[in-house]
Design an enzyme around this catalytic site. Structure first.
Site, short mmCIF file in Angstrom:
data_model
loop_
_atom_site.label_atom_id
_atom_site.label_comp_id
_atom_site.label_asym_id
_atom_site.label_seq_id
_atom_site.Cartn_x
_atom_site.Cartn_y
_atom_site.Cartn_z
CB CYS A 172 -7.54 -15.45 -11.29
SG CYS A 172 -6.59 -13.99 -11.20
CE LYS A 185 -8.40 -14.67 -16.76
NZ LYS A 185 -7.42 -15.55 -17.19
CE LYS A 207 -6.12 0.01 -18.83
NZ LYS A 207 -5.66 -1.54 -19.00
CD GLU A 249 3.43 -12.79 -10.22
OE1 GLU A 249 4.65 -12.49 -10.80
OE2 GLU A 249 3.17 -12.81 -8.84
CE LYS A 271 -1.89 -18.23 -12.43
NZ LYS A 271 -1.85 -17.21 -11.44
CG ASN A 321 -5.01 -19.67 -10.22
OD1 ASN A 321 -4.17 -19.53 -9.27
ND2 ASN A 321 -5.14 -18.87 -11.08
CE LYS A 352 -8.09 -10.91 -3.07
NZ LYS A 352 -6.81 -11.73 -2.93
C1 UGA Z 1 -5.74 -16.03 -7.37
C2 UGA Z 1 -4.76 -16.84 -6.68
O1 UGA Z 1 -4.79 -17.26 -5.26
C3 UGA Z 1 -3.33 -16.47 -7.06
O2 UGA Z 1 -2.22 -17.20 -6.60
C4 UGA Z 1 -3.18 -16.26 -8.65
O3 UGA Z 1 -2.07 -15.49 -8.80
C5 UGA Z 1 -4.26 -15.29 -9.12
O4 UGA Z 1 -5.55 -15.83 -8.76
C6 UGA Z 1 -4.15 -15.11 -10.63
O5 UGA Z 1 -4.28 -16.40 -11.07
O6 UGA Z 1 -3.79 -14.05 -11.04
P1 UGA Z 1 -6.89 -13.95 -6.46
O7 UGA Z 1 -8.05 -14.29 -7.60
O8 UGA Z 1 -6.48 -12.67 -6.55
O9 UGA Z 1 -5.70 -14.71 -6.56
O10 UGA Z 1 -7.58 -13.94 -5.15
P2 UGA Z 1 -7.94 -15.33 -3.94
O11 UGA Z 1 -7.39 -14.59 -2.63
O12 UGA Z 1 -7.45 -16.55 -4.55
O13 UGA Z 1 -9.22 -15.34 -3.85
C7 UGA Z 1 -10.09 -15.85 -4.97
C8 UGA Z 1 -11.55 -15.98 -4.51
O14 UGA Z 1 -11.81 -17.18 -3.36
C9 UGA Z 1 -12.02 -14.80 -3.64
O15 UGA Z 1 -13.40 -14.66 -4.13
C10 UGA Z 1 -12.15 -15.26 -2.20
O16 UGA Z 1 -13.15 -14.68 -1.40
C11 UGA Z 1 -12.40 -16.61 -2.25
N1 UGA Z 1 -11.65 -17.59 -1.34
C12 UGA Z 1 -10.38 -17.62 -1.00
C13 UGA Z 1 -12.65 -18.21 -0.37
O17 UGA Z 1 -13.95 -18.41 -0.50
N2 UGA Z 1 -12.01 -19.18 0.54
C14 UGA Z 1 -11.02 -19.09 0.71
O18 UGA Z 1 -10.36 -19.88 1.71
C15 UGA Z 1 -10.17 -18.44 0.06
#
Ligand code: UGA
Length: 472
Positions: A279, A282, A35, A150, A223, A227, A339
């Site tokens: 995220c 888990k 990496k 974060e 955190k 989530n 997503k």
């Molecule tokens: C999520 C959190 O949004 C972040 O704030 C956090 O930092 C991150 O986890 C983490 O803990 O590292 P992420 O997993 O990148 O971020 O993606 P999201 O945008 O939150 O989406 C998560 C899932 O929910 C996706 O499968 C998305 O399609 C779904 N989703 C999201 C929905 O089905 N409906 C929504 O309205 C929003």
């Protein structure tokens, strides 16, 4: 400020590149030599807007890569720990990587250091990191442990980092809070945003972001609770969507109505096939395990998880109700990433659905703008990966939309229709208005809205045909 970031995964890589953009000297440490070599040679391992630009801008000057943690610790005032915390079989976070970093940091300390948890970790981790460091010879006065969770999302990671809603600093002593304040000063003072070369602001940027200073334990809980709350919002709306389907209401209208209450808010109220990613799934099980360990049965989280799983089964039932039997059916699939905007397929509901559909005897032609290489590694070899949405639709019995990529919301519908064997679209992300789809001749299934189908009727005395929307 000289900073070491340990772990070059999603959070570590983005944090390292962004700290360098704020003006700090950053060394990004990873024990995976391959990496490190790949990063040194200029490769960008994840699909993330603005990350290639930041890496190119700072690599070799303010941002270097290394496999030598001890050296990086000696050269830095703050050590951000961004290693993996994968779930074990019981759903608890496996903190063995965090522990081994703590041991190594302890052995290398040569002056006051702040050790900062950046990975998502359960409450009490900062206490444990401190204990492990003391056991491994670090002097009590030579370090502090802080929590700086974060909140970045994949796909918008760089702008989320640089334009956060808030910055949370969990520090139990002012000496360590001062170091973290200084690291984030370019953001909290607003100076970064005045720079002509700053990464452009996203919509809704909260500039300058507020700084919330808490105890380390509170920051760790912030955190997990954030989530869990966001996942709860998604499961809540998915449950409401199921009721909408039963009674013939439209979940989008319902969301508009409830989301307009500023106490609720419109964001994270999009129904779909359930949340995925590295995220939410888990962190929900880890938070539930933490609560249980503290003597609290967080049953609400059980239900959030159950609704999320049920959402995929409901979607499968929709596919069945559209096609009757599945064996031998040819399906076009749009989206494999968990997503839109990312190539990440970890816990992707799209991938889980494709796996089930293949087991049911369907053939699948799949397209994703970024995630196909990663999907190839986990999906059976008989998936046909194609180069655009229209090829995925070609000759298909139905087209499934599984990821909310922006480009899937702007398809050329007449072109799509002639490609499909039957004009059936099953949309797991509600990217279209049912009226638009029926006007283009599609039978359209979505989430929390009635299935609509065009009824082709001949106007009396005329050759022309009209399409009437009919609720199926
Ligand atoms: C999520 C959190 O949004 C972040 O704030 C956090 O930092 C991150 O986890 C983490 O803990 O590292 P992420 O997993 O990148 O971020 O993606 P999201 O945008 O939150 O989406 C998560 C899932 O929910 C996706 O499968 C998305 O399609 C779904 N989703 C999201 C929905 O089905 N409906 C929504 O309205 C929003």
């Amino acid at each position: 400020m000289r900073i070491a970031v340990v772990g070059s995964g999603y959070v570590g890589l983005v944090a390292g590149a962004c700290f360098a953009d704020l003006g700090h000297e950053v060394v990004l440490v990873d024990n995976d030599a391959q990496k490190v070599a790949a990063l040194e040679s200029g490769s960008v391992p994840i699909h993330e807007q603005f990350l290639p630009e930041l890496l190119e801008r700072h690599q070799g000057s303010r941002l270097t890569f290394s496999g030598n943690l001890a050296k990086a610790v000696r050269a830095s005032s703050a050590i951000f720990v961004a290693v993996g915390t994968p779930p074990n079989d019981a759903g608890e976070a496996d903190l063995s990587y965090v522990e081994s970093v703590a041991r190594e940091v302890a052995g290398a300390i040569n002056g006051y250091k702040v050790v900062v948890e950046k990975s998502t970790v359960p409450v009490y981790t900062s206490n444990w990191v401190r204990t492990i460091m003391l056991r491994n010879g670090a002097e009590p006065e030579s370090f502090d442990v802080a929590s700086n969770p974060e909140f970045l999302r994949e796909g918008t990671a760089v702008t989320d980092f640089l334009y956060p809603d808030r910055i949370v600093l969990g520090a139990d002593h002012e000496r360590c809070a001062a170091v973290l304040r200084e690291i984030y000063a370019p953001l909290t003072s607003g100076k970064y945003y005045q720079r002509p070369d700053a990464v452009p602001a996203p919509e809704r940027a909260n500039v300058p972001p507020p700084l919330i200073v808490t105890s380390a334990k509170s920051a760790e809980l912030i955190k997990h609770a954030s989530n869990a709350f966001l996942a709860m919002k998604i499961s809540f709306v998915n449950a409401v969507a199921s009721i909408c389907e039963s009674v013939g209401a439209d979940v989008q209208q319902v969301c508009q109505g409830i989301g307009s209450d500023s106490r609720i808010g419109k964001r994270f109220l999009n129904p779909g096939i359930g949340y995925g990613g590295s995220c939410f799934p888990k962190d929900l099980t880890a938070f539930r395990a933490v609560a249980r360990e503290c003597g609290y049965e967080f049953r609400l989280l059980d239900e959030v998880i159950r609704i999320n799983e049920e959402q995929r089964h409901r979607f499968l039932r929709k596919v069945r109700s559209a096609l009757w039997t599945l064996r031998g059916k040819r399906l076009g699939v749009l989206g494999l990433a968990f997503k839109g905007g990312t190539d990440d397929i970890r816990e992707s509901p799209a991938v889980l659905l494709v796996q089930t559909l293949l087991q049911e005897g369907c053939t699948v032609a799949a397209y994703d703008p970024a995630a196909m290489d990663r999907a190839r590694v986990v999906l059976p070899a008989n998936v046909n990966y194609v180069s655009d949405p229209y090829e995925a639709a070609s000759g298909a019995d139905a087209l499934l939309i599984l990821t909310e990529w922006e480009e899937f919301a702007a398809l050329d519908l007449p072109r799509l229709r002639v490609r499909l064997k039957y004009p059936i679209i099953i949309d797991g992300r509600n990217l279209y208005h049912p009226e638009t789809m029926t006007a283009h001749g599609f039978t359209y299934y979505s989430v929390g809205r009635q299935t609509t189908t065009p009824e082709v009727i001949s106007s009396a005395g005329a050759d022309s045909k009209k399409i009437k929307v009919k609720n199926a």
